[in-house]
Design a protein around this motif. Structure first.
Motif: not given
Length: 306
Positions: A93, A95, A122, A124, A126, A134-138
């Motif tokens: 993931r 970003r 994946h 993302l 922005q 944000n470790r939870a998202e990427y």
């Protein structure tokens, strides 16, 4: 805490679902005798009978009924956690801002997939550069910063310093007002890739031009939009050299002047220290660094006319 024999517990759950040792054996690729022995082991552990035999098959005893639901839920939770961990190793993931994604990653995505088919990327995108990690998202991010601040739990690695070159559609070189010298920009629209119009001001000063209003023209909020406008022949924009390789190679854009503005801005890879040695993070880091370096070299050759 002493746990029951887990293999026997798993066999019990499957046997309880089928209410048949024969069907449980087929589901688990075991013999009927092996199923019976596992159930007997579990019954000895608990000191209780878990099944009773009936004319049409098996039935759970009260003790079996009390055990099967929490055991099934426990294995379900374990399976979900195991699957999440597996995906954590294979799902990559990332970003990043839209323009680096469009200019560095997408044109070379097939190369990354060919080198690393074991990972699923994946992406993302922005526009916000200074958003907290944000470790939870990427797993890692690409950010553009002028003065990065060190974070004790994050690693920042510079992958590309900002080097801005002017680019435009080839038709502008020989139109009504040919672009022979930087002073000729006074006859053309300046395309500002960011709302801060300071970059054209700095470039014009570096090029020794005082006849062009650096605040004139059209302003965008991302380089990608300014590049599209330049390809359409709307004017001249400043662009990060490593991000226009494809356009230069195809002839959609040309470099009218070779003055290069190097700024304090740079792009960084950001990721937690504990993920630094994760194979998927190392793979993407190495691939992106190589890709950006190759793009920058290609743009340098284009400036030299090769």
């Amino acid at each position: 805490m002493k746990l029951p024999p887990l293999n026997a517990l798993r066999v019990f759950v499957v046997a309880a679902e089928h209410l048949s040792f024969t069907r449980a054996a087929a589901a688990l690729s075991l013999t009927q005798g092996a199923i019976s022995r596992h159930v007997q082991t579990l019954e000895e552990y608990y000191g209780a009978t878990l099944f009773t035999r009936q004319a049409r098959g098996l039935a759970l005893t009260a003790e079996g009924e009390a055990l099967v639901k929490p055991a099934r839920e426990a294995f379900q939770l374990l399976n979900e956690a195991s699957e999440a961990l597996r995906l954590r190793q294979s799902d990559l993931r990332v970003r990043m801002p839209p323009t680096p994604a469009m200019r560095w990653v997408l044109p070379n995505l097939a190369d990354f997939q060919a080198r690393h088919p074991e990972y699923t990327l994946h992406l993302l995108t922005q526009l916000i550069h200074n958003k907290p990690f944000n470790r939870a998202e990427y797993d890692l991010a690409v950010v553009g910063l002028s003065s990065p601040e060190a974070a004790p739990d994050l690693r920042l690695e510079c992958i590309c310093r900002e080097k801005l070159i002017p680019v435009c559609a080839p038709g502008l070189l020989a139109g009504k007002h040919p672009l022979h010298t930087p002073d000729d920009l006074k006859h053309h629209t300046l395309l500002h890739p960011w709302r801060d119009q300071n970059t054209w001001k700095r470039w014009l000063k570096l090029a020794g031009v005082s006849s062009v209003n650096p605040e004139s023209g059209v302003t965008f909020d991302a380089l990608e939009y300014a590049l599209h406008a330049a390809v359409a022949g709307m004017g001249v924009t400043l662009a990060q050299a490593s991000m226009v390789t494809q356009d230069l190679d195809s002839g959609r854009l040309v470099i009218p002047f070779d003055t290069v503005l190097e700024t304090e801005w740079a792009y960084y890879l950001v990721y937690p220290h504990e993920l630094a040695e994760l194979p998927k993070v190392r793979a993407f880091r190495d691939w992106l660094v190589h890709t950006v370096a190759h793009s920058e070299e290609a743009s340098w050759l284009a400036r030299q006319g090769y």
